[in-house]
Design a protein around this motif. Structure first.
Motif, PDB file in Angstrom:
ATOM      1  N   GLU A 159       0.819  -1.201   0.000  1.00 24.74           N
ATOM      2  CA  GLU A 159       0.000   0.000   0.000  1.00 24.74           C
ATOM      3  C   GLU A 159       0.858   1.258   0.000  1.00 24.74           C
ATOM      4  OE1 GLU A 159      -2.450   0.402   3.495  1.00 24.74           O
ATOM      5  OE2 GLU A 159      -0.877  -0.333   4.829  1.00 24.74           O
ATOM      6  N   MET A 160       0.314   2.291  -0.587  1.00 25.13           N
ATOM      7  CA  MET A 160       0.930   3.613  -0.576  1.00 25.13           C
ATOM      8  C   MET A 160       0.157   4.497   0.401  1.00 25.13           C
ATOM      9  SD  MET A 160       1.758   4.259  -4.615  1.00 25.13           S
ATOM     10  CE  MET A 160       2.810   5.706  -4.255  1.00 25.13           C
ATOM     11  N   ILE A 161       0.900   5.298   1.172  1.00 22.28           N
ATOM     12  CA  ILE A 161       0.310   6.121   2.218  1.00 22.28           C
ATOM     13  C   ILE A 161       0.829   7.550   2.089  1.00 22.28           C
ATOM     14  CG2 ILE A 161       0.069   6.438   4.710  1.00 22.28           C
ATOM     15  CD1 ILE A 161       0.721   3.377   4.948  1.00 22.28           C
ATOM     16  N   HIS A 162      -0.074   8.491   1.986  1.00 23.09           N
ATOM     17  CA  HIS A 162       0.309   9.904   1.877  1.00 23.09           C
ATOM     18  C   HIS A 162       0.857  10.414   3.207  1.00 23.09           C
ATOM     19  CE1 HIS A 162      -0.971  14.302   2.033  1.00 23.09           C
ATOM     20  NE2 HIS A 162       0.034  14.268   1.186  1.00 23.09           N
ATOM     21  N   THR A 163       2.011  11.088   3.167  1.00 26.24           N
ATOM     22  CA  THR A 163       2.599  11.690   4.369  1.00 26.24           C
ATOM     23  C   THR A 163       2.771  13.191   4.265  1.00 26.24           C
ATOM     24  OG1 THR A 163       4.876  11.402   3.572  1.00 26.24           O
ATOM     25  CG2 THR A 163       3.905   9.580   4.858  1.00 26.24           C
ATOM     26  N   GLY A 164       2.970  13.719   3.037  1.00 26.69           N
ATOM     27  CA  GLY A 164       3.403  15.099   2.922  1.00 26.69           C
ATOM     28  C   GLY A 164       4.816  15.241   3.444  1.00 26.69           C
ATOM     29  N   GLY A 165       5.243  16.490   3.657  1.00 26.10           N
ATOM     30  CA  GLY A 165       6.558  16.732   4.234  1.00 26.10           C
ATOM     31  C   GLY A 165       7.579  17.131   3.203  1.00 26.10           C
ATOM     32  N   HIS A 166       8.238  16.157   2.613  1.00 26.94           N
ATOM     33  CA  HIS A 166       9.252  16.470   1.599  1.00 26.94           C
ATOM     34  C   HIS A 166       8.628  17.260   0.455  1.00 26.94           C
ATOM     35  CE1 HIS A 166      12.854  16.089  -0.737  1.00 26.94           C
ATOM     36  NE2 HIS A 166      12.220  15.453  -1.697  1.00 26.94           N
ATOM     37  N   SER A 167       7.482  16.813   0.005  1.00 28.47           N
ATOM     38  CA  SER A 167       6.597  17.587  -0.864  1.00 28.47           C
ATOM     39  C   SER A 167       5.194  17.436  -0.289  1.00 28.47           C
ATOM     40  CB  SER A 167       6.651  17.069  -2.307  1.00 28.47           C
ATOM     41  OG  SER A 167       6.104  15.757  -2.394  1.00 28.47           O
ATOM     42  N   ASN A 168       4.276  18.271  -0.748  1.00 27.70           N
ATOM     43  CA  ASN A 168       2.932  18.230  -0.177  1.00 27.70           C
ATOM     44  C   ASN A 168       2.239  16.902  -0.463  1.00 27.70           C
ATOM     45  OD1 ASN A 168       0.947  19.408   1.366  1.00 27.70           O
ATOM     46  ND2 ASN A 168       0.017  20.539  -0.323  1.00 27.70           N
ATOM     47  N   GLY A 169       2.595  16.263  -1.572  1.00 25.98           N
ATOM     48  CA  GLY A 169       1.968  15.009  -1.943  1.00 25.98           C
ATOM     49  C   GLY A 169       2.845  13.792  -1.747  1.00 25.98           C
ATOM     50  N   HIS A 170       3.916  13.928  -0.990  1.00 27.75           N
ATOM     51  CA  HIS A 170       4.855  12.821  -0.769  1.00 27.75           C
ATOM     52  C   HIS A 170       4.165  11.632  -0.112  1.00 27.75           C
ATOM     53  CE1 HIS A 170       8.015  10.577   1.409  1.00 27.75           C
ATOM     54  NE2 HIS A 170       8.822  10.983   0.462  1.00 27.75           N
ATOM     55  N   SER A 171       4.555  10.422  -0.534  1.00 26.89           N
ATOM     56  CA  SER A 171       3.982   9.196   0.017  1.00 26.89           C
ATOM     57  C   SER A 171       5.079   8.195   0.363  1.00 26.89           C
ATOM     58  CB  SER A 171       3.024   8.547  -0.996  1.00 26.89           C
ATOM     59  OG  SER A 171       1.959   9.410  -1.322  1.00 26.89           O
ATOM     60  N   ILE A 172       4.752   7.300   1.264  1.00 28.25           N
ATOM     61  CA  ILE A 172       5.629   6.180   1.583  1.00 28.25           C
ATOM     62  C   ILE A 172       4.939   4.891   1.139  1.00 28.25           C
ATOM     63  CG2 ILE A 172       6.668   7.388   3.536  1.00 28.25           C
ATOM     64  CD1 ILE A 172       5.010   5.505   5.376  1.00 28.25           C
ATOM     65  N   ILE A 173       5.666   3.786   1.198  1.00 26.48           N
ATOM     66  CA  ILE A 173       5.130   2.485   0.809  1.00 26.48           C
ATOM     67  C   ILE A 173       5.280   1.528   1.981  1.00 26.48           C
ATOM     68  CG2 ILE A 173       5.447   0.506  -0.740  1.00 26.48           C
ATOM     69  CD1 ILE A 173       6.449   2.734  -2.788  1.00 26.48           C
ATOM     70  N   ARG A 174       4.199   0.823   2.277  1.00 26.82           N
ATOM     71  CA  ARG A 174       4.183  -0.158   3.352  1.00 26.82           C
ATOM     72  C   ARG A 174       3.853  -1.520   2.776  1.00 26.82           C
ATOM     73  NH1 ARG A 174       0.225  -2.641   6.268  1.00 26.82           N
ATOM     74  NH2 ARG A 174       0.692  -3.227   8.428  1.00 26.82           N
ATOM     75  N   MET A 175       4.665  -2.524   3.120  1.00 32.19           N
ATOM     76  CA  MET A 175       4.402  -3.891   2.714  1.00 32.19           C
ATOM     77  C   MET A 175       4.235  -4.756   3.954  1.00 32.19           C
ATOM     78  SD  MET A 175       7.118  -4.390  -0.444  1.00 32.19           S
ATOM     79  CE  MET A 175       6.551  -6.079  -0.736  1.00 32.19           C
ATOM     80  N   GLU A 176       3.277  -5.672   3.908  1.00 30.24           N
ATOM     81  CA  GLU A 176       3.080  -6.613   5.009  1.00 30.24           C
ATOM     82  C   GLU A 176       2.929  -8.013   4.449  1.00 30.24           C
ATOM     83  OE1 GLU A 176       0.358  -7.444   9.011  1.00 30.24           O
ATOM     84  OE2 GLU A 176      -0.044  -5.687   7.746  1.00 30.24           O
ATOM     85  N   MET A 177       3.779  -8.916   4.915  1.00 29.86           N
ATOM     86  CA  MET A 177       3.753 -10.317   4.502  1.00 29.86           C
ATOM     87  C   MET A 177       3.882 -11.193   5.747  1.00 29.86           C
ATOM     88  SD  MET A 177       3.777 -10.296   1.067  1.00 29.86           S
ATOM     89  CE  MET A 177       3.812  -8.854  -0.006  1.00 29.86           C
ATOM     90  N   ASP A 178       2.848 -11.966   6.044  1.00 26.37           N
ATOM     91  CA  ASP A 178       2.899 -12.900   7.177  1.00 26.37           C
ATOM     92  C   ASP A 178       3.302 -12.189   8.470  1.00 26.37           C
ATOM     93  OD1 ASP A 178       2.250 -15.006   5.430  1.00 26.37           O
ATOM     94  OD2 ASP A 178       4.364 -15.226   4.876  1.00 26.37           O
ATOM     95  N   ASN A 179       2.713 -10.997   8.685  1.00 25.57           N
ATOM     96  CA  ASN A 179       2.939 -10.186   9.886  1.00 25.57           C
ATOM     97  C   ASN A 179       4.310  -9.518   9.926  1.00 25.57           C
ATOM     98  OD1 ASN A 179       0.375 -10.705  11.060  1.00 25.57           O
ATOM     99  ND2 ASN A 179       1.116 -12.710  11.731  1.00 25.57           N
ATOM    100  N   ASP A 180       5.146  -9.703   8.902  1.00 24.71           N
ATOM    101  CA  ASP A 180       6.389  -8.945   8.785  1.00 24.71           C
ATOM    102  C   ASP A 180       6.104  -7.647   8.027  1.00 24.71           C
ATOM    103  OD1 ASP A 180       8.060 -10.712  10.136  1.00 24.71           O
ATOM    104  OD2 ASP A 180       8.467 -11.886   8.336  1.00 24.71           O
TER     105      ASP A 180
END
Length: 282
Positions: free
Chosen positions: A184-205
């Motif tokens: 999933e991609m998640i909007h954070t802002g900060g570096h740019s107003n529309g900056h996003s991070i990426i979160r991956m989850e596999m088997d609770n990792d």
């Protein structure tokens, strides 16, 4: 090429080019005697910053995190100013994996600054064309709108040649979006107003790609943010949130810019417990 096996996914760092930017700008108000102990700096006060896209192969899908600085996209003056001593060879990287740009299903754009977005388009027969013509390009809606209508400051990094040829392939999101199950991609802002991070989850990792709110391992401290950030206090709060979350989950953190580490995994105290160093011979 460097790889990380994460659950059902395999992450591979492709060759997207390199820049050398001012170390002071990359560490904002942090004094040089502090940050230079964490990250090497040359005689011109520049630090090496890779621009290497991360290929995610998962459940038959192929996703790419950002796209490098491209090839033939920078003028000679820009190459000098940005310390771009190496351009992208992403086609060669994909070929070495038995793939082509046609195999990419999704391109996940954390933001659209030139050093992340130049690899979206390339020159073909005198015209700029999409590099990944079959891919859906995912980006935050705020970021996409600023890309198309930059302000007086952001015009230096949001370039029309990086968005005009691919606008028909873009899909935007607001707060967060699950691109494929487990990513999933998640909007954070900060570096740019529309900056996003990426979160991956596999088997609770958990794996977190913090993009430019934590561009290198040396930016682990929540207060160490970039002078390039449009909203540095937002970056601090976003980093604080996602570092605490990741420490608790003993998450992997991956890097696009780091010239020394591809990924680090931290324990609950924020101490590294696993690492993947960049293979400088690759």
């Amino acid at each position: 090429m460097d790889t990380l096996n994460f659950g059902r996914a395999v992450l591979t760092w492709l060759q997207g080019g390199v820049t050398h930017l001012d170390g002071g700008a990359m560490f904002g108000v942090v004094p040089k005697p502090l940050w230079s102990k964490k990250y090497p700096v040359n005689d011109n006060n520049q630090i090496e910053l890779r621009t290497d896209p991360i290929l995610i192969q998962l459940d038959g899908k192929k996703l790419l995190i950002d796209t490098g600085i491209g090839k033939g996209k920078l003028s000679e003056k820009q190459k000098r100013n940005f310390g771009a001593l190496e351009e992208s060879t992403i086609h060669d990287s994909l070929h070495a994996l038995g793939l082509t740009a046609l195999d990419i299903d999704y391109v996940l754009m954390t933001h659209l600054h030139f050093d992340h977005a130049c690899g979206l388009t390339e020159w073909q027969n005198g015209e700029l064309q999409p590099v990944f013509p079959k891919a859906t390009i995912i980006v935050n809606e705020i970021e996409w709108q600023e890309m198309k209508d930059p302000n007086i400051r952001s015009a230096n990094t949001y370039w029309e040649e990086n968005w005009r040829p691919i606008e028909q392939d873009v899909k935007t999101f607001q707060d967060q979006v699950e691109v494929v199950p487990g990513v999933e991609m998640i909007h954070t802002g900060g570096h740019s107003n529309g900056h996003s991070i990426i979160r991956m989850e596999m088997d609770n990792d958990i794996l977190l790609h913090m993009a430019d709110i934590m561009p290198t391992h040396a930016h682990q401290h929540k207060l160490w943010v970039l002078a390039y950030d449009d909203y540095p206090v937002t970056s601090v709060h976003a980093k604080e949130k996602w570092m605490e979350y990741g420490y608790h989950k003993q998450a992997w953190y991956t890097f696009y810019h780091d010239a020394h580490f591809r990924a680090l995994r931290f324990n609950e105290e924020g101490e590294p417990i696993n690492k993947i160093e960049r293979n400088t011979s690759s």
